[in-house]
Design a protein around this motif. Structure first.
Motif, mmCIF file in Angstrom:
data_model
loop_
_atom_site.group_PDB
_atom_site.id
_atom_site.type_symbol
_atom_site.label_atom_id
_atom_site.label_comp_id
_atom_site.label_asym_id
_atom_site.label_seq_id
_atom_site.Cartn_x
_atom_site.Cartn_y
_atom_site.Cartn_z
ATOM 1 N N VAL A 158 0.873 -1.177 0.000
ATOM 2 C CA VAL A 158 0.000 0.000 0.000
ATOM 3 C C VAL A 158 0.908 1.225 0.000
ATOM 4 O O VAL A 158 1.734 1.397 0.893
ATOM 5 N N ILE A 159 0.802 2.037 -1.048
ATOM 6 C CA ILE A 159 1.676 3.206 -1.193
ATOM 7 C C ILE A 159 0.811 4.454 -0.948
ATOM 8 O O ILE A 159 0.019 4.853 -1.815
ATOM 9 N N LYS A 160 0.970 5.014 0.242
ATOM 10 C CA LYS A 160 0.086 6.142 0.615
ATOM 11 C C LYS A 160 0.631 7.468 0.106
ATOM 12 O O LYS A 160 -0.130 8.362 -0.243
ATOM 13 N N ASN A 161 1.972 7.603 0.118
ATOM 14 C CA ASN A 161 2.577 8.862 -0.326
ATOM 15 C C ASN A 161 4.035 8.598 -0.719
ATOM 16 O O ASN A 161 4.472 7.436 -0.709
ATOM 17 N N GLU A 162 4.777 9.677 -0.996
ATOM 18 C CA GLU A 162 6.153 9.510 -1.484
ATOM 19 C C GLU A 162 7.050 8.756 -0.511
ATOM 20 O O GLU A 162 7.973 8.058 -0.922
ATOM 21 N N ASN A 163 6.752 8.880 0.781
ATOM 22 C CA ASN A 163 7.580 8.192 1.786
ATOM 23 C C ASN A 163 7.482 6.678 1.698
ATOM 24 O O ASN A 163 8.322 5.967 2.247
ATOM 25 N N ASP A 164 6.420 6.186 1.047
ATOM 26 C CA ASP A 164 6.244 4.724 0.934
ATOM 27 C C ASP A 164 6.915 4.153 -0.311
ATOM 28 O O ASP A 164 6.859 2.948 -0.540
ATOM 29 N N LEU A 165 7.548 5.012 -1.131
ATOM 30 C CA LEU A 165 8.056 4.521 -2.413
ATOM 31 C C LEU A 165 9.115 3.431 -2.270
ATOM 32 O O LEU A 165 9.284 2.602 -3.161
ATOM 33 N N ASP A 166 9.810 3.410 -1.120
ATOM 34 C CA ASP A 166 10.802 2.338 -0.937
ATOM 35 C C ASP A 166 10.144 0.969 -0.744
ATOM 36 O O ASP A 166 10.808 -0.057 -0.797
ATOM 37 N N LYS A 167 8.812 0.947 -0.560
ATOM 38 C CA LYS A 167 8.106 -0.340 -0.449
ATOM 39 C C LYS A 167 7.808 -0.947 -1.824
ATOM 40 O O LYS A 167 7.368 -2.087 -1.927
ATOM 41 N N LEU A 168 8.008 -0.144 -2.892
ATOM 42 C CA LEU A 168 7.664 -0.639 -4.236
ATOM 43 C C LEU A 168 8.470 -1.885 -4.572
ATOM 44 O O LEU A 168 9.669 -1.944 -4.349
ATOM 45 N N MET A 169 7.786 -2.863 -5.171
ATOM 46 C CA MET A 169 8.466 -4.101 -5.595
ATOM 47 C C MET A 169 8.841 -3.933 -7.068
ATOM 48 O O MET A 169 8.080 -3.347 -7.840
ATOM 49 N N ASP A 170 10.018 -4.479 -7.431
ATOM 50 C CA ASP A 170 10.479 -4.360 -8.816
ATOM 51 C C ASP A 170 10.046 -5.608 -9.593
ATOM 52 O O ASP A 170 10.831 -6.515 -9.839
ATOM 53 N N THR A 171 8.762 -5.625 -9.954
ATOM 54 C CA THR A 171 8.192 -6.832 -10.572
ATOM 55 C C THR A 171 6.957 -6.446 -11.388
ATOM 56 O O THR A 171 6.353 -5.406 -11.117
#
Ligand code: ADP
Length: 379
Positions: A158-171
């Motif tokens: 769940v990406i709520k804002n820019e601070n969550d971008l490190d949670k993005l999966m590369d897939t």
């Protein structure tokens, strides 16, 4: 009837409960999974050790069966396609299973078949997602789901804002709108080869954020009759449009606006149907055997209220499990404990479940609270 040999890919707890249901009719059943420690092996001696993701293992296993089904989705479908070509009965059909295995194809199916689901786009990798954010084609908040291989919330960010971008999966991913969820619902529906269908009442799932698993489930769901009818109708349309034979669990969101959207489906017995063993005339496991054997489907009527609790491994324990508090719980009327028989407990591992049944809607909550506080899986 019931003399055809059924092969099940996967030997976990869903398989074990299917085997227990099949035993009532002495249906010949066998399993394929990687170890004799698996729950199904404890109740079914005809157990082949192998990998359900491997072509040869699935093909060779399927050759000795009349009907092949699954208790987990991530199986080798190329082998299943070849078994169908050689005249074996395979439910769910491999083509539809491939669509369901890929959350992107699943979402496209809903869109193409006019089944309500949240808006989405498909992207290949993290870079494409970041580019789309920069181009303002994706806006916060959103949900990223890995197209393949996710389960129990793994593979969902769940990406709520820019601070969550490190949670993005590369897939390769589905990017979905974050749904404003009022309740999470599930409906189990069955269809046999003759196209007869049967639908269970809607259940309400309450999630544990900590474990990312269903914390408890309520049957019946606390929704209006109109919402109940809509959820059942959506599940029925889904199994018919997918042309599936067997069991389909349809997970849905009831939004704060009152819309009902499909989240995802599982074409097999499901966690949201455990309560059907103790609180419905026909369990989902018996229904699966009926459906794939092209037998008449059983009544889906609920006999009482139910709350289902997953019995998860306690956070700080790893090793051979002990079920602390069991005798205090099974003393209580309507507390039905199901232990899967796994050799090792780990934090949050599904070790069993408890269904609490009671006609009284307040007493049942008291009993469920007691069980939740009392029964612990430790070592
Ligand atoms: P899994 O296949 O791992 O069970 P799900 O697609 O069911 O993954 O997602 C897990 C949980 O994440 C859901 O039960 C829900 O709580 C939350 N979730 C999933 N998709 C959305 C969404 N689009 N909006 C809001 N929450 C979501």
């Amino acid at each position: 009837m019931f003399n055809k040999k059924i092969g099940v890919l996967g030997g976990g707890q869903l398989g074990k409960m299917t085997a227990l249901a099949a035993q009532n009719w002495d249906v010949p059943l066998c399993f394929l999974d990687k170890s004799l420690d698996m729950p199904s092996a404890k109740v079914c001696p005809d157990f082949t050790i192998g990998d359900f993701q491997d072509y040869d293992d699935v093909y060779n296993f399927g050759k000795q069966c009349d009907i092949i089904t699954i208790e987990i989705e991530s199986v080798n479908t190329a082998a299943l396609r070849d078994l169908v070509a050689e005249g074996k009965i395979v439910h769910p059909a491999p083509e539809m299973l491939e669509v369901i295995q890929d959350k992107g194809l699943q979402k496209e199916f809903y869109l193409q078949h006019d089944l309500a689901s949240s808006p989405f786009i498909l992207l290949e990798n993290k870079k494409e997602i970041i580019d789309k954010i920069n181009q303002k084609e994706i806006s916060f908040p959103f949900v990223q789901k890995a197209r393949k291989g996710g389960y129990d919330g793994k593979g969902v960010a769940v990406i709520k804002n820019e601070n969550d971008l490190d949670k993005l999966m590369d897939t390769p991913s589905v990017i979905e709108d974050l749904v404003d969820i009022h309740k999470e619902l599930a409906v189990i529906v069955a269809q046999n080869e003759r196209g007869e269908t049967a639908v269970y009442s809607t259940v309400e799932m309450v999630f544990s954020e900590e474990a990312n698993l269903v914390e408890y489930l309520l049957s019946p769901a606390r929704i209006s009759q109109a919402q109940e009818d809509e959820a059942k109708d959506l599940a029925m349309q889904c199994i018919q449009k997918m042309n599936l034979c067997g069991i389909l669990a349809v997970e849905m969101f009831l939004t704060n606006k009152g819309d009902i959207l499909i989240n995802e489906v599982a074409p097999r017995p499901h966690n949201s149907g455990h309560h059907t063993i103790d609180a419905c005339i026909t369990s989902q496991y018996e229904q699966l055997i009926r459906a794939i054997s092209n037998a008449p489907l059983g009544s889906t009527k609920s006999t009482t209220n139910a709350i289902m609790l997953n019995l998860l491994g306690e956070p700080n324990y790893k090793g051979f499990p002990l079920y602390y508090g069991l005798s205090e719980c099974i003393k209580i009327e309507g507390v039905k404990v199901h232990i899967y028989g796994k050799e090792e407990t780990k934090p949050y591992r599904k070790m069993g479940h408890v269904t609490i049944i009671d006609d009284d809607k307040e007493r049942i909550i008291e009993k469920a609270k007691f069980v939740k506080e009392t029964l612990k899986v430790i070592v």
